[in-house]
Scaffold this active site. Structure first.
Site, PDB file in Angstrom:
ATOM      1  N   GLU A 323       0.833  -1.204   0.000  1.00 26.77           N
ATOM      2  CA  GLU A 323       0.000   0.000   0.000  1.00 26.77           C
ATOM      3  C   GLU A 323       0.867   1.254   0.000  1.00 26.77           C
ATOM      4  O   GLU A 323       1.719   1.417   0.882  1.00 26.77           O
ATOM      5  CB  GLU A 323      -0.902   0.034   1.237  1.00 26.77           C
ATOM      6  CG  GLU A 323      -1.912  -1.081   1.299  1.00 26.77           C
ATOM      7  CD  GLU A 323      -2.785  -1.003   2.541  1.00 26.77           C
ATOM      8  OE1 GLU A 323      -3.852  -1.632   2.538  1.00 26.77           O
ATOM      9  OE2 GLU A 323      -2.404  -0.324   3.523  1.00 26.77           O
ATOM     10  N   CYS A 324       0.655   2.129  -0.946  1.00 27.16           N
ATOM     11  CA  CYS A 324       1.254   3.463  -0.980  1.00 27.16           C
ATOM     12  C   CYS A 324       2.772   3.386  -0.793  1.00 27.16           C
ATOM     13  O   CYS A 324       3.487   2.987  -1.704  1.00 27.16           O
ATOM     14  CB  CYS A 324       0.585   4.370   0.045  1.00 27.16           C
ATOM     15  SG  CYS A 324       0.827   6.131  -0.258  1.00 27.16           S
ATOM     16  N   GLY A 325       3.301   3.725   0.363  1.00 23.86           N
ATOM     17  CA  GLY A 325       4.742   3.661   0.578  1.00 23.86           C
ATOM     18  C   GLY A 325       5.305   2.275   0.350  1.00 23.86           C
ATOM     19  O   GLY A 325       6.432   2.114  -0.132  1.00 23.86           O
ATOM     20  N   SER A 414      -0.989  -0.644  -4.767  1.00 19.29           N
ATOM     21  CA  SER A 414      -1.762   0.554  -5.086  1.00 19.29           C
ATOM     22  C   SER A 414      -1.425   1.656  -4.087  1.00 19.29           C
ATOM     23  O   SER A 414      -0.913   1.392  -2.998  1.00 19.29           O
ATOM     24  CB  SER A 414      -3.267   0.250  -5.014  1.00 19.29           C
ATOM     25  OG  SER A 414      -4.043   1.402  -5.279  1.00 19.29           O
TER      26      SER A 414
END
EC number: 6.3.5.11
Length: 436
Positions: A323-325, A414
């Site tokens: 997720e993200c990072g 994502s």
């Protein structure tokens, strides 16, 4: 048959972001704790950093309340648990009181919690009354009182108090010579501030607090739901071990996500890519949450054991949820704010680059075979990739296209941060090989 508990509860809100809600909520929590109160704090809306500070201030875990992402029933259950354990419940609002769908005001009305308005009084005096009466009457909401931030003097405070008419000035906080440090995603993490407890104690000391007004606050009746007849979730991940990245580069994670994985039967083990830990050999799946990999590009680029192990896990078909990072650390390269480019693990072909402007913000949902998995996005970087998205999230409430959601072998990645309790069955599928 349900019952109830009466407890003092407040939703701390403001006319907009930047008024000092988090500072005031932290000061009030620390003040009440030092008065011998058992305090539980919640954060309205999706957020990772503010809850860390509020947990430090109150000495108790801080969870999320949001009528859409968390849902009314889980919000009620969390409030009920807090009411059974605490003397005081504080809920820090998000953005302005009426901003968002649903808003902080919607949450306050849903559970009958009065609002404590924080106003930045630095550049106003009597106009404070007009502002607060507007906040109260627009909804309307029940207004318990006002905490005036950045007050210049006792005389200034008296002018503000007089302007409020029938609304009490509950407390004031003077202008701070030193504010809580911030960076692009919000406040600096509490663990990075060496004297954070001294700073919180100083805020509590400077909060001029009307104890008589506090005693007059009405208690809120919190409904206690009946105990469930069966476990909340089927043990869809019984016997599985999930390795969770946790260090200063990967720490944006809802505590409720970890609770959900455990309630599904999974065993959690933690490791640090930043310390060049390899993915634990016993891991049946890997969870890479968001964080600040852009602040640690050099160290991550030199973490050979970590990079080799995540590549090996991917080659072996181990489910990886990033997720993200977490996704940023799996791209080919990561360019930090200074423009330096660092080699990452290279599981998701493409380049990530930081930018000065916000690239994504807001509540979103991901459609899955098990239904919608809800969550949010908040990032300042962009990914350039030739990999076609497997799906896109849907923004709430506009229903327009949101974040790209990628699948590369056993990797799902994502910018979308999922709130796992919103759909445990979908989460179990994400972390299972059958879905790879």
């Amino acid at each position: 048959m349900s019952t109830h508990i009466d407890v003092k509860a407040l939703l701390v809100a403001a006319v907009a972001s930047g008024q000092g809600k988090t500072t005031v909520t932290a000061a009030l929590a620390r003040k009440l704790v030092r008065m011998g109160k058992r305090v539980r704090v919640f954060k309205c809306g999706p957020d990772f950093i503010d809850p860390m500070l509020l947990e430090r201030a109150s000495g108790a875990p801080v969870r999320s309340l949001d009528l859409w992402m968390v849902g009314r029933d889980l919000c009620r259950d969390q409030l009920a648990q807090a009411a059974a354990e605490a003397d005081v419940i504080l809920i820090e609002g998000v953005m302005g009181l009426y901003d968002g769908t649903p808003s902080s005001a919607d949450l306050a009305r849903e559970f009958g919690v009065p609002v404590m308005a924080v106003i930045d009084a630095a550049a106003m005096a009597q106009t404070a009354g007009a502002l607060v009466h507007g906040l109260r009457d627009y909804g309307p909401v029940e207004m318990a009182g006002v905490i005036a931030n950045r007050v210049a003097s006792e005389g200034h405070a008296k002018m503000v108090a007089a302007s409020l008419r029938d609304i009490p000035l509950f407390a004031t906080l003077p202008r701070q010579a030193r504010s809580l440090p911030e960076r692009h995603l919000g406040l600096v993490l509490p663990g990075e501030v060496s004297d954070i407890d001294t700073l919180l104690d100083n805020l509590a000391d400077q909060l001029v607090f009307d104890e008589a007004a506090w005693e007059l606050l009405r208690p809120v009746r919190i409904e206690i739901p009946p105990a469930p007849a069966a476990p909340a979730h089927a043990p869809l991940m019984a016997g599985k071990t999930i390795a969770v990245a946790r260090d200063p580069a990967f720490m944006f994670i809802y505590p409720a996500n970890l609770d959900t994985l455990r309630s599904l039967g999974a065993t959690l083990t933690f490791f640090s890519p930043l310390a060049d830990d390899a993915v634990p050999a016993e891991a049946d799946a890997v969870y890479l949450p968001g964080g600040y990999p852009e602040l640690h590009g050099e160290a991550l680029s030199q973490a050979d054991a970590w990079q080799a192990s995540i590549r090996s896990a991917h080659a072996a078909g181990v489910p990886i949820v990033a997720e993200c990072g977490g996704m940023m650390a799996l791209a080919d390269t990561l360019a930090d704010k200074e423009g330096a480019i660092w080699d990452m693990a290279g599981l998701l072909p493409g380049a990530v680059a930081m930018q000065p402007r916000l690239a994504g913000l807001g509540s979103q949902g991901l459609a899955t075979e098990q239904g919608v998995l809800r969550g949010h996005t908040f990032h300042y970087s962009k990914l350039e990739t030739a990999t076609a998205p497997a799906a896109y999230t849907i923004k709430h409430p506009s229903a327009i296209q949101g974040e790209a959601w990628y699948r590369v072998g056993s990797l799902t990645a994502s910018y979308f941060h999922a709130y796992f309790p919103s759909n445990p069955a979908a989460v179990a599928a994400l972390f299972s090989r059958s879905e790879s």
